[in-house]
Design an enzyme around this catalytic site. Structure first.
Site, PDB file in Angstrom:
ATOM      1  N   HIS A 131      -6.925  -5.879  -0.614  1.00 10.02           N
ATOM      2  CA  HIS A 131      -6.412  -5.096  -0.804  1.00 10.02           C
ATOM      3  C   HIS A 131      -4.409  -5.756  -0.986  1.00 10.02           C
ATOM      4  CE1 HIS A 131      -3.786  -1.177  -0.569  1.00 10.02           C
ATOM      5  NE2 HIS A 131      -4.062  -1.158   1.014  1.00 10.02           N
ATOM      6  N   SER A 166       0.519  -1.322  -0.396  1.00 12.05           N
ATOM      7  CA  SER A 166      -0.097  -0.170  -0.262  1.00 12.05           C
ATOM      8  C   SER A 166       0.828   1.189  -0.009  1.00 12.05           C
ATOM      9  CB  SER A 166      -1.186   0.179   1.406  1.00 12.05           C
ATOM     10  OG  SER A 166      -2.159   1.061   0.811  1.00 12.05           O
ATOM     11  N   ASP A 218      -8.220  -4.525  -6.024  1.00  8.95           N
ATOM     12  CA  ASP A 218      -8.013  -3.798  -4.492  1.00  8.95           C
ATOM     13  C   ASP A 218      -8.766  -2.472  -4.607  1.00  8.95           C
ATOM     14  OD1 ASP A 218      -6.677  -2.573  -3.220  1.00  8.95           O
ATOM     15  OD2 ASP A 218      -4.736  -3.725  -4.103  1.00  8.95           O
TER      16      ASP A 218
END
Length: 531
Positions: free
Chosen positions: A499, A244, A471
């Site tokens: 995610h 991320s 995602d």
């Protein structure tokens, strides 16, 4: 109130060439696209003024079970190292030989098998910004592939301002409870004023508590901290797995120090070429994609409270949010009622991982029956709220880093209102909320030091960029863009939900990443795994 945006099947290999970077600016009518320039690398030689930092000796001490902890100093301001220091915290899970890599017990002179050589340190970052890498390593190190654990020390560094590294705080637990409940889809001037007042209170709380640190929590500075730690660990190159926001941090490191970049995996990639407006809008589209996948899955379960079609699901969710907006729901907490903002946050939290979908189905059914407990629990999980009402510094650091890294998209609430239609076209479910959410940095007490940019990292070893097709938080288009910007980018696609992808037990994807980390064999650009 959401924080400012920006949280086992077959394998095939495709022959797609590098993707070109997506244009920045976002295409929102009435808003000019920013100028996007390449991130320039830093000189290879360590400046003399920084030598004392690069010359420190780490003093590792046992901490928790099987881990070692340390601290070290970095300059508050790399441009003016004499102006003061920050103390950063790191944790290490020392390499542990696996069964196949254990030292030979054969007598001296026999043909016993020697263990494979250690590969140094592998730094891990779970994202955020604001996620604690120290806590992540302490919680996840033992779940990593045994071969990786046998050959690397797994290291977590809390970035400046995060966790145990000179953390920033902004609001008390009581004021954070109020902040999370503020309406982020205002319907009238009174609600707009309340949203603006909440953003100003948050910003002022950060200014009062963080002081000079607030102007030195950028990703560029955090990437330079990574290089100090790399040197102190004795590694010539930085080996790294970032998830991320950790991909943005890793890509920034590669852009600044391409010659010191080792085996780097960027999972759930962010696109540094996007400005804040485009980033928030496209992220809203990512959550819309994830919501559609959830609604389709929900319809296959008897306990689905949203009907049997996507249209029914959308209509029922919209009606539920409207009802909660008019009358917040009671919860088992007794003193807290579920607001519309918290209900929205609860749904968004469940989009991060499909294993949360059954919990969301139950929470939505309970909310439609008048009980907001389930959605409030999901919302609290998003913010990291503890049972005693306290909050970690996750969201404080999140705001501080994001507001430094990119200029605010809006000058005031009129701009946010003007952007709503385009956001809603991108995401009928979440667009309005995420447009207003982007107002937060407008009132930040220190100016942004970053700007949209591309990252080429010319001369770096292969960099594996992992993108998941559905995602929610880091849309797949961002991974395609980043892989295309990087001179040595290799796009590895996971066709699935949730995610990030590495470590979720897809044999194809995990195998591709592990081969790269252990043998340096980067997957072919365009490799696809998953469904």
């Amino acid at each position: 109130m959401l924080a400012v945006g920006l949280l086992v099947s077959g394998c095939s290999s495709g022959g797609a060439g590098p993707q070109t970077a997506a244009p920045s600016g976002g295409g929102t009518p009435g808003f000019a696209a920013p100028v996007v320039t390449p991130l320039e690398s830093l000189p290879a030689a360590v400046p003399t003024a920084l030598s004392p930092y690069y010359g420190q000796v780490l003093a590792w001490q046992p901490c928790d079970e099987g881990y070692e902890c340390t601290t070290f100093r970095v300059p508050l301001d790399y441009a003016h190292p004499a102006d003061g220091d920050l103390t950063l915290a790191a944790v290490r899970a020392p390499a542990v030989p696996s069964g196949s890599a254990a030292p030979s017990t054969a007598p001296s002179g026999s043909a016993g098998r020697l263990p494979p050589p250690r590969l140094g340190s592998l730094l891990l970052n779970p994202g955020g910004p604001g996620g604690s890498a120290v806590e992540y390593v302490e919680g996840a190190a033992r779940t990593y592939d045994a071969g990786v654990r046998a050959r690397y020390d797994l290291v977590g560094l809390d970035p400046r301002g995060v966790g145990r590294s000179s953390p920033v705080t902004c609001l008390s637990g009581e004021r954070m409870d109020a902040y999370t409940a503020v309406d982020i889809s205002p319907d009238d001037p009174v609600e707009v004023d309340a949203l603006v007042a909440a953003a100003k209170e948050f910003a002022e709380g950060c200014r009062q508590r963080a002081g000079a640190r607030l102007g030195h929590l950028s990703t560029v500075e955090a990437a330079r901290d990574l290089d100090v730690l790399r040197a102190l660990l004795g590694d010539e190159r930085l080996n790294y797995v970032g998830k991320s926001y950790g991909t943005f941090l890793g890509a920034t490191y590669a852009g600044l120090f391409p010659g010191r970049t080792g085996r780097m995996v960027l999972d759930g990639a962010m696109d540094p070429s996007l400005d804040s407006l485009a980033g928030n809008r496209t992220q809203a589209g990512g959550f819309e994609t994830a919501w559609t996948a959830f609604a389709q899955d929900c319809a296959t379960h008897e306990d689905c409270p949203l009907g049997r079609t996507g249209q029914q699901a959308g209509e029922r969710l919209t009606a539920l949010f409207a009802a909660i907006d008019a009358n917040p729901l009671p919860t088992a907490d007794g003193t807290r009622r579920l607001s519309e903002a918290q209900a929205t946050t609860g749904v968004i939290q469940a989009m991060y991982a499909d294993f949360l979908w059954p919990q969301l189905r139950t929470a939505l059914a309970d909310a439609r029956a008048g009980d907001g407990t389930g959605l409030l629990k999901l919302s609290d999980a998003y913010y990291g709220r503890e049972a005693d009402g306290s909050y970690p510094n996750l969201m404080f650091a999140n705001m501080a880093v994001n507001c430094l890294d990119l200029p605010a998209p809006f000058t005031g609430p009129d701009d946010a209102a003007r952007a709503v239609p385009e956001f809603e076209r991108t995401s009928p479910r979440f667009g309005r909320d995420m447009a207003w959410m982007a107002l937060t940095c407008t009132y930040w007490p220190v100016p942004a030091t970053g700007a949209p940019h591309t990252v080429r990292a010319a001369g770096a070893t292969p960099i594996v960029v992992v993108g998941t097709t559905r995602d929610p938080a880091t849309p797949y288009s961002w991974a395609r863009s980043l892989a295309g910007q990087l001179e040595s980018g290799r796009l590895l696609t996971y066709d699935g939900d949730g995610h990030t992808a590495y470590g979720r037990h897809d044999a194809c994807l995990d195998g591709a990443v592990n081969r790269y980390l252990l043998a340096g064999e980067a997957p072919e650009n365009g490799t696809r795994c998953g469904n």
